[in-house]
Design a protein around this motif. Structure first.
Motif, short mmCIF file in Angstrom:
data_model
loop_
_atom_site.label_atom_id
_atom_site.label_comp_id
_atom_site.label_asym_id
_atom_site.label_seq_id
_atom_site.Cartn_x
_atom_site.Cartn_y
_atom_site.Cartn_z
N MET A 201 0.94 -1.08 0.02
CA MET A 201 -0.06 -0.04 -0.20
C MET A 201 0.90 1.12 0.00
SD MET A 201 -2.73 -0.98 2.97
CE MET A 201 -3.52 -2.74 2.99
N CYS A 202 1.76 1.18 0.71
CA CYS A 202 2.81 2.24 0.79
C CYS A 202 3.61 2.52 -0.56
CB CYS A 202 3.83 2.24 1.97
SG CYS A 202 3.08 2.11 3.71
N ILE A 203 3.93 1.59 -1.25
CA ILE A 203 4.54 1.63 -2.44
C ILE A 203 3.48 2.27 -3.63
CG2 ILE A 203 5.46 0.26 -4.44
CD1 ILE A 203 6.60 -1.68 -2.37
N ALA A 204 2.31 1.67 -3.43
CA ALA A 204 1.17 2.37 -4.30
C ALA A 204 1.02 3.76 -4.09
CB ALA A 204 -0.01 1.44 -4.16
N ALA A 205 1.17 4.27 -2.90
CA ALA A 205 0.91 5.55 -2.26
C ALA A 205 1.93 6.31 -3.03
CB ALA A 205 0.71 5.69 -1.10
N GLY A 206 3.21 5.80 -3.24
CA GLY A 206 4.47 6.62 -3.83
C GLY A 206 5.41 6.80 -2.67
N ALA A 207 5.38 6.13 -1.75
CA ALA A 207 6.47 6.34 -0.75
C ALA A 207 7.77 5.88 -1.31
CB ALA A 207 6.23 5.25 0.58
N ALA A 208 8.84 6.74 -0.84
CA ALA A 208 10.30 6.73 -1.59
C ALA A 208 10.89 5.86 -0.60
CB ALA A 208 10.77 8.15 -1.55
N LYS A 209 10.83 5.80 0.80
CA LYS A 209 11.46 4.94 1.59
C LYS A 209 10.65 4.53 2.81
CE LYS A 209 15.92 7.27 1.68
NZ LYS A 209 17.02 8.16 2.40
N ILE A 210 10.60 3.16 2.87
CA ILE A 210 9.73 2.43 3.58
C ILE A 210 10.53 1.51 4.69
CG2 ILE A 210 8.04 0.69 4.16
CD1 ILE A 210 7.10 1.31 1.14
N PHE A 211 10.15 2.09 6.06
CA PHE A 211 11.27 1.14 7.17
C PHE A 211 10.15 0.42 7.84
CE2 PHE A 211 13.52 5.09 6.21
CZ PHE A 211 14.88 4.62 6.22
N VAL A 212 10.61 -0.83 8.36
CA VAL A 212 9.71 -1.66 9.16
C VAL A 212 10.56 -1.79 10.52
CG1 VAL A 212 8.45 -3.86 9.54
CG2 VAL A 212 8.50 -2.82 7.25
N GLY A 213 9.95 -1.40 11.90
CA GLY A 213 10.69 -1.64 12.90
C GLY A 213 9.75 -1.64 14.21
N ASP A 214 10.52 -1.61 15.29
CA ASP A 214 9.81 -1.34 16.69
C ASP A 214 10.96 -0.54 17.32
OD1 ASP A 214 8.14 -1.52 18.58
OD2 ASP A 214 8.00 -3.58 18.76
N CYS A 215 10.46 -0.45 18.80
CA CYS A 215 11.26 0.45 19.65
C CYS A 215 12.47 -0.50 20.10
CB CYS A 215 10.64 0.82 20.87
SG CYS A 215 9.58 -0.49 21.77
N GLY A 216 12.53 -1.88 19.95
CA GLY A 216 13.50 -2.66 20.66
C GLY A 216 13.77 -2.90 22.09
N GLN A 217 12.49 -3.12 22.73
CA GLN A 217 12.65 -3.32 24.16
C GLN A 217 13.21 -4.49 24.64
OE1 GLN A 217 8.85 -2.27 25.56
NE2 GLN A 217 9.24 -0.15 25.64
N GLY A 218 13.72 -5.36 23.63
CA GLY A 218 14.11 -6.80 24.02
C GLY A 218 14.27 -7.53 22.56
N PHE A 219 15.07 -8.57 22.55
CA PHE A 219 15.46 -9.44 21.37
C PHE A 219 14.42 -10.53 21.32
CE2 PHE A 219 19.46 -7.39 21.02
CZ PHE A 219 19.71 -7.02 22.45
N THR A 220 14.35 -10.84 20.00
CA THR A 220 13.37 -11.91 19.82
C THR A 220 14.19 -13.09 18.94
OG1 THR A 220 11.47 -12.38 18.56
CG2 THR A 220 12.71 -10.70 17.70
N ASN A 221 13.79 -14.13 19.19
CA ASN A 221 14.40 -15.39 18.50
C ASN A 221 13.30 -15.88 17.41
OD1 ASN A 221 12.54 -16.41 20.16
ND2 ASN A 221 13.96 -17.79 21.15
#
Length: 224
Positions: A201-221
């Motif tokens: 959806m972000c690509i369809a709207a024309g986003a130039a950069k897309i980041f996927v992330g979280d605040c990082g309060q812990g590590f996940t396996n």
């Protein structure tokens, strides 16, 4: 024969110093019989130090309440009235916004609502027969949940059916998709099958950069 507590206090202080000196350098010595005896005898010093401090603290509390009883009662009433008024006003504002923006229907019925901040939006769809795709890249052909997520965002009416985020993303924008990537022994994360349609959806709207992330309060396996 009368015992003088002062002698026991000094003896207890010496035992405490000996215990700290010996065990502090090598904690494994705490299991030695001599260190156990020293720890037990240290209680006299701790009792002699803590008991007067506790008595003085208790007397101070009693004196404070006796001198400022009226002030404490008035302050408590004001705090209670303020808290109650804040809760009543908050509920009134929620009801007002719900009457203007619509309410969230019962589970199982598509719907959307506008929370109090008037910036965020909430939408959901529920279908127990739909499951997450398990094969990357989680596109529409291999991901049964793809269309369900797309329809949930489309329900917000922020854009067209082919470009659901057109109303909030301009061409060239940088977008952060906030997901859940938290956990230690029991990780909690957003399934990538639900993230892939949002990226599209972000690509369809024309986003130039897309980041996927979280605040990082812990590590996940977790494997994503």
């Amino acid at each position: 024969m009368k015992h003088k507590p002062g002698k026991y206090i000094w003896f207890s202080l010496a035992c405490l110093a000996w215990f700290i000196l010996r065990v502090g350098a090598r904690p494994t010595r705490i299991v030695y019989p001599c260190q156990r005896v020293a720890a037990a005898q240290s209680g006299w010093f701790l009792y002699a130090f803590l008991a007067p401090a506790f008595v003085a603290f208790w007397k101070g509390i009693k004196n404070f309440f006796s001198k400022h009883f009226k002030f404490i009662v008035i302050a408590g009433c004001i705090a209670f009235a303020s808290f109650t008024g804040y809760r009543i006003y908050g509920q009134y504002k929620i009801n007002l916004l719900r009457s203007q923006a619509g309410t969230i229907p019962a589970l199982g019925v598509p719907g959307s609502a506008q929370p109090l901040d008037e910036i965020s939006f909430v939408s959901f769809r529920y279908d127990p027969s739909v499951f997450y795709g398990e094969t990357p890249p989680y596109d529409r052909a291999q991901n049964p949940a793809y269309d369900l997520v797309w329809q949930a965002v489309e329900d917000l009416q922020l854009g067209s059916s082919s470009n659901p985020l057109d109303g909030i993303i301009d061409p060239g924008d940088t977008v952060l998709i906030k997901v859940n990537l938290l956990g230690f022994n029991r990780p909690q994360y957003t399934h990538p099958a639900a993230v892939r349609p949002v990226i599209d959806m972000c690509i369809a709207a024309g986003a130039a950069k897309i980041f996927v992330g979280d605040c990082g309060q812990g590590f996940t396996n977790a494997k994503t």
